[in-house]
Design a protein around this motif. Structure first.
Motif, PDB file in Angstrom:
ATOM      1  N   ASP A  12       5.836  -7.362   1.501  1.00 28.10           N
ATOM      2  CA  ASP A  12       5.126  -6.151   2.335  1.00 28.10           C
ATOM      3  C   ASP A  12       6.178  -4.894   2.159  1.00 28.10           C
ATOM      4  OD1 ASP A  12       3.045  -7.408   3.089  1.00 28.10           O
ATOM      5  OD2 ASP A  12       4.106  -8.230   4.641  1.00 28.10           O
ATOM      6  N   SER A  90      -9.316 -11.486  -3.390  1.00 24.26           N
ATOM      7  CA  SER A  90      -9.748 -11.993  -2.421  1.00 24.26           C
ATOM      8  C   SER A  90      -9.311 -13.334  -2.056  1.00 24.26           C
ATOM      9  CB  SER A  90     -11.191 -11.881  -1.925  1.00 24.26           C
ATOM     10  OG  SER A  90     -12.094 -12.984  -2.878  1.00 24.26           O
ATOM     11  N   SER A  93      -5.549 -12.155  -0.903  1.00 30.58           N
ATOM     12  CA  SER A  93      -5.201 -11.261  -0.045  1.00 30.58           C
ATOM     13  C   SER A  93      -6.403 -10.915   0.841  1.00 30.58           C
ATOM     14  CB  SER A  93      -4.688  -9.860  -0.744  1.00 30.58           C
ATOM     15  OG  SER A  93      -4.452  -8.764   0.397  1.00 30.58           O
ATOM     16  N   ASP A  94      -6.140 -10.480   2.184  1.00 34.12           N
ATOM     17  CA  ASP A  94      -7.144 -10.077   3.144  1.00 34.12           C
ATOM     18  C   ASP A  94      -7.462  -8.713   2.982  1.00 34.12           C
ATOM     19  OD1 ASP A  94      -7.403 -12.743   4.273  1.00 34.12           O
ATOM     20  OD2 ASP A  94      -5.684 -12.102   5.619  1.00 34.12           O
ATOM     21  N   GLU A  95      -6.522  -7.903   2.230  1.00 32.73           N
ATOM     22  CA  GLU A  95      -6.796  -6.382   2.014  1.00 32.73           C
ATOM     23  C   GLU A  95      -7.473  -6.383   0.752  1.00 32.73           C
ATOM     24  OE1 GLU A  95      -3.810  -2.294   1.815  1.00 32.73           O
ATOM     25  OE2 GLU A  95      -3.012  -4.454   1.273  1.00 32.73           O
ATOM     26  N   SER A  96      -8.387  -5.397   0.625  1.00 32.33           N
ATOM     27  CA  SER A  96      -8.969  -5.160  -0.702  1.00 32.33           C
ATOM     28  C   SER A  96      -7.986  -4.873  -1.621  1.00 32.33           C
ATOM     29  CB  SER A  96     -10.120  -4.238  -0.360  1.00 32.33           C
ATOM     30  OG  SER A  96      -9.484  -2.680  -0.453  1.00 32.33           O
ATOM     31  N   ASP A  99      -7.509  -1.015  -1.707  1.00 29.23           N
ATOM     32  CA  ASP A  99      -6.729  -0.457  -0.325  1.00 29.23           C
ATOM     33  C   ASP A  99      -5.203  -0.981  -0.875  1.00 29.23           C
ATOM     34  OD1 ASP A  99      -8.989   0.515   1.114  1.00 29.23           O
ATOM     35  OD2 ASP A  99      -8.854  -1.164   2.305  1.00 29.23           O
ATOM     36  N   PHE A 100      -5.126  -2.056  -1.358  1.00 30.90           N
ATOM     37  CA  PHE A 100      -3.678  -2.182  -1.919  1.00 30.90           C
ATOM     38  C   PHE A 100      -3.210  -1.323  -2.881  1.00 30.90           C
ATOM     39  CE2 PHE A 100      -1.038  -4.613  -4.491  1.00 30.90           C
ATOM     40  CZ  PHE A 100      -0.023  -5.336  -3.618  1.00 30.90           C
ATOM     41  N   ARG A 103      -2.492   2.107  -1.299  1.00 25.74           N
ATOM     42  CA  ARG A 103      -1.020   2.070  -0.678  1.00 25.74           C
ATOM     43  C   ARG A 103       0.044   2.046  -1.660  1.00 25.74           C
ATOM     44  NH1 ARG A 103       1.120  -1.426   2.426  1.00 25.74           N
ATOM     45  NH2 ARG A 103      -0.461  -3.374   1.730  1.00 25.74           N
TER      46      ARG A 103
END
Length: 194
Positions: A12, A90, A93-96, A99-100, A103
């Motif tokens: 992260d 998917s 990761s729980d984040e699309s 979006d990843f 970021r």
């Protein structure tokens, strides 16, 4: 190369992600001039590359391509594996993926001063053409391989390798899934020691 996997395997911390992402262009001890978190990313990148090159499943994938692409087989498999990571995102990761990716692009902008010159030059194209999300499709992978081939003056013939991706799609995907479980575990362990 396999940018998506390297970024994903960095955890992260944005600076570790950036270091891992730009490590290919940083030679020898040059990494020591970067902030410590970026250094960790570069060290992690080198660990992942060494681990990958020696992994029997990765070697099985490259062997399938070696006759046609010789020493570029490993580079091609890196790209293929990024395709399967993006396609099956998917599961990891729980984040699309969108979006990843957004970021990560924002963190590149926010930390622009830390980027290598090579990364600064590549970044606008990467963002404009959304390379990381484009990995989800065979067409996107073909575009990346064609760009990479042109950088070798078409000597590598990488632009043709999406034919093997399609022909051996199931085999490559199974190999990726097996390999990625291993590299995730080992990368996480390595990260804890840095």
């Amino acid at each position: 190369m396999n940018f998506l996997a390297h970024i994903y395997l960095s955890g992260d911390n944005d600076l570790i992600k950036i270091g891992n992402f730009m490590a290919d262009g940083i030679r020898g001890k040059q990494f020591e001039s970067y902030p410590s978190e970026i250094q960790k990313g570069i060290i992690l990148h080198r660990f992942i590359d060494t681990y990958t090159d020696a992994h029997p499943v990765f070697r099985k994938s490259t062997k399938r391509l070696h006759e046609n692409y010789h020493h570029y087989a490993g580079v091609i498999v890196d790209v293929f594996y990024d395709h399967f990571l993006a396609k099956n995102w998917s599961n990891y990761s729980d984040e699309s993926l969108v979006d990843f990716t957004n970021r990560f692009y924002q963190s590149l902008r926010d930390n622009h001063d830390f980027l290598s010159e090579r990364t600064k030059g590549m970044m606008p194209y990467m963002i404009e053409y959304n390379w990381l999300v484009s990995y989800q499709t065979v067409e996107g992978i073909n575009r990346i391989l064609t760009q990479m081939d042109s950088r070798t003056k078409n000597e590598s013939k990488m632009r043709f390798s999406s034919a093997e991706l399609i022909e051996f799609y199931t085999e490559f995907e199974h190999e990726f899934i097996t390999f990625f479980e291993d590299v995730r575990i080992h990368s996480k362990q390595k990260l804890m020691t840095l």
